[in-house]
Write a protein that holds these residues in place. Structure first.
Motif, PDB file in Angstrom:
ATOM      1  N   UNK A 228       0.806  -1.225   0.000  1.00  0.00           N
ATOM      2  CA  UNK A 228       0.000   0.000   0.000  1.00  0.00           C
ATOM      3  C   UNK A 228       0.837   1.272   0.000  1.00  0.00           C
ATOM      4  N   UNK A 229       2.144   1.145   0.141  1.00  0.00           N
ATOM      5  CA  UNK A 229       3.007   2.326   0.282  1.00  0.00           C
ATOM      6  C   UNK A 229       3.394   2.908  -1.069  1.00  0.00           C
ATOM      7  N   UNK A 230       4.100   4.045  -1.025  1.00  0.00           N
ATOM      8  CA  UNK A 230       4.625   4.664  -2.239  1.00  0.00           C
ATOM      9  C   UNK A 230       5.890   3.969  -2.715  1.00  0.00           C
ATOM     10  N   UNK A 231       6.322   2.953  -1.992  1.00  0.00           N
ATOM     11  CA  UNK A 231       7.570   2.259  -2.307  1.00  0.00           C
ATOM     12  C   UNK A 231       7.337   0.750  -2.288  1.00  0.00           C
ATOM     13  N   UNK A 232       6.424   0.247  -3.133  1.00  0.00           N
ATOM     14  CA  UNK A 232       6.052  -1.177  -3.068  1.00  0.00           C
ATOM     15  C   UNK A 232       7.172  -2.131  -3.464  1.00  0.00           C
ATOM     16  N   UNK A 233       8.215  -1.613  -4.120  1.00  0.00           N
ATOM     17  CA  UNK A 233       9.321  -2.465  -4.548  1.00  0.00           C
ATOM     18  C   UNK A 233      10.537  -2.329  -3.637  1.00  0.00           C
ATOM     19  N   UNK A 234      10.347  -1.806  -2.435  1.00  0.00           N
ATOM     20  CA  UNK A 234      11.459  -1.678  -1.499  1.00  0.00           C
ATOM     21  C   UNK A 234      12.091  -3.053  -1.254  1.00  0.00           C
ATOM     22  N   UNK A 235      13.422  -3.133  -1.246  1.00  0.00           N
ATOM     23  CA  UNK A 235      14.062  -4.426  -0.960  1.00  0.00           C
ATOM     24  C   UNK A 235      13.665  -4.953   0.416  1.00  0.00           C
ATOM     25  N   UNK A 236      13.466  -6.248   0.505  1.00  0.00           N
ATOM     26  CA  UNK A 236      13.071  -6.891   1.757  1.00  0.00           C
ATOM     27  C   UNK A 236      14.089  -7.978   2.106  1.00  0.00           C
ATOM     28  N   UNK A 237      14.533  -7.978   3.356  1.00  0.00           N
ATOM     29  CA  UNK A 237      15.425  -9.023   3.853  1.00  0.00           C
ATOM     30  C   UNK A 237      14.610  -9.974   4.716  1.00  0.00           C
ATOM     31  N   UNK A 238      14.525 -11.226   4.290  1.00  0.00           N
ATOM     32  CA  UNK A 238      13.826 -12.258   5.056  1.00  0.00           C
ATOM     33  C   UNK A 238      14.812 -12.846   6.057  1.00  0.00           C
ATOM     34  N   UNK A 239      14.736 -12.409   7.301  1.00  0.00           N
ATOM     35  CA  UNK A 239      15.749 -12.759   8.299  1.00  0.00           C
ATOM     36  C   UNK A 239      15.797 -14.254   8.590  1.00  0.00           C
ATOM     37  N   UNK A 240      14.678 -14.956   8.453  1.00  0.00           N
ATOM     38  CA  UNK A 240      14.603 -16.369   8.833  1.00  0.00           C
ATOM     39  C   UNK A 240      14.901 -17.335   7.698  1.00  0.00           C
ATOM     40  N   UNK A 241      15.454 -16.821   6.644  1.00  0.00           N
ATOM     41  CA  UNK A 241      15.681 -17.638   5.454  1.00  0.00           C
ATOM     42  C   UNK A 241      16.501 -18.897   5.746  1.00  0.00           C
ATOM     43  N   UNK A 242      17.484 -18.791   6.640  1.00  0.00           N
ATOM     44  CA  UNK A 242      18.378 -19.918   6.901  1.00  0.00           C
ATOM     45  C   UNK A 242      18.185 -20.539   8.283  1.00  0.00           C
TER      46      UNK A 242
END
Length: 321
Positions: A100-114
């Motif tokens: 919903x934000x003005x920055x929908x493509x902001x990079x996201x770090x999934x902390x629990x990936x590993x």
């Protein structure tokens, strides 16, 4: 004409200086990193130091279990360079905010990936968990030193890719932070000479503490909450008390700030002692918050094991002489 030429030279020199200044400003501008939960604020703040700004998505005083995004919070998200997420069911609201934000493509770090994930049990498995690889997972990985260190390493590595000029700095800080966290665990485990026996059964009021208790070799026998933060009906409370008695539970780990009437009734009817643990979701955001509250959690588990006969106390250096 010479005056005109000088003026043009001045304009050109000024433009070059402005471009250099703008380039330098972009190079030195600190990242704005969004986080959703208190532990992640502590993780990121310790990784980045003064070379980035850590921005909570949830204002102080809001419970992430019941948080509904507000307009001003969504607007703030539009100013961020990257967002760090739990990503496995504890901050699903953030995904809606990003869209919903003005920055929908902001990079996201999934902390629990590993992080190796445990299956969710109790009410959490029915209502709040996220299904990953065919199982509903427990999202409370941040209530574990082992899980937290893995997340810190992932976050530092990914931030280094986004901000390569500071990658080495982030890695160095992450290693130092991980070392401090390991010392918390080591200091606690050193107070117990052996792991609790299989007969030392524990229950929890809230299904958040499986990862923490696994650090001590403890399996959660039962989760007795009806739903997080919801006081049970008389029928639910009676069923809980019967379950605790039937399972021969030695200790119940409660949650700080849980309704006291509920806790008091369980204690009175079963005779089982309750030990409160922090969920690390209340109060001000601070770099040191996670270390302080996790050290208290580990000390509480050690006290419960020693007081309830789960294991003997490790001999002190003085006693060994």
């Amino acid at each position: 004409m010479s005056g005109v030429r000088l003026s043009r030279r001045g304009v050109i020199a000024g433009a070059a200086a402005f471009c250099a200044l703008a380039t330098d400003s972009r190079a030195t501008r600190r990242l704005r990193i969004g986080v959703t939960l208190h532990p992640y604020y502590s993780y990121v703040a310790n990784i980045v130091g003064d070379r980035a700004e850590v921005v909570p998505l949830i204002p102080v005083g809001f419970n992430p279990h019941a948080y509904e995004p507000r307009g001003e919070d969504i607007k703030r998200l539009g100013t961020l360079d990257v967002v760090v997420l739990n990503g496995i069911g504890h901050d699903d609201f953030a995904e809606r905010m990003i869209r919903a934000s003005e920055n929908p493509n902001v990079p996201v770090i999934e902390a629990n990936r590993d992080v190796p994930l445990l299956a969710a049990v109790g009410q959490m498995a029915q209502s709040r968990g996220k299904t990953i690889s065919g199982k509903v997972v427990n999202s409370h990985t941040f209530l574990s030193i082992t899980g937290s260190i893995t997340q810190v390493q992932t976050i530092a590595r990914e931030l280094g890719r986004i901000d390569p000029d500071n990658a080495e700095f982030f890695t160095k800080n992450a290693r130092a932070y991980a070392q401090r966290l390991r010392k918390i665990r080591a200091a606690a485990l050193a107070q117990i000479s052996e792991a609790p026996s299989a007969s030392f059964r524990v229950a929890t009021i809230h299904g958040a503490y499986d990862y923490l208790l696994r650090e001590f070799g403890l399996e959660v026998t039962a989760v007795v909450e009806p739903a997080h933060g919801v006081e049970p009906s008389p029928a639910q409370l009676a069923k809980t008390i019967e379950q605790i008695k039937a399972l021969d539970v030695k200790v119940i780990f409660s949650e700080l700030n849980f309704p006291s009437a509920y806790v008091d009734t369980i204690r009175r009817e079963t005779g089982v002692r309750l030990y409160p643990l922090s969920h690390i979701i209340y109060g001000a955001y601070a770099p040191e918050k996670f270390e302080i509250e996790m050290a208290e959690n580990f000390a509480t588990v050690v006290r419960a094991i020693r007081e309830e006969g789960g294991a003997t106390q490790s001999a002190s250096p003085e006693a060994a002489r």
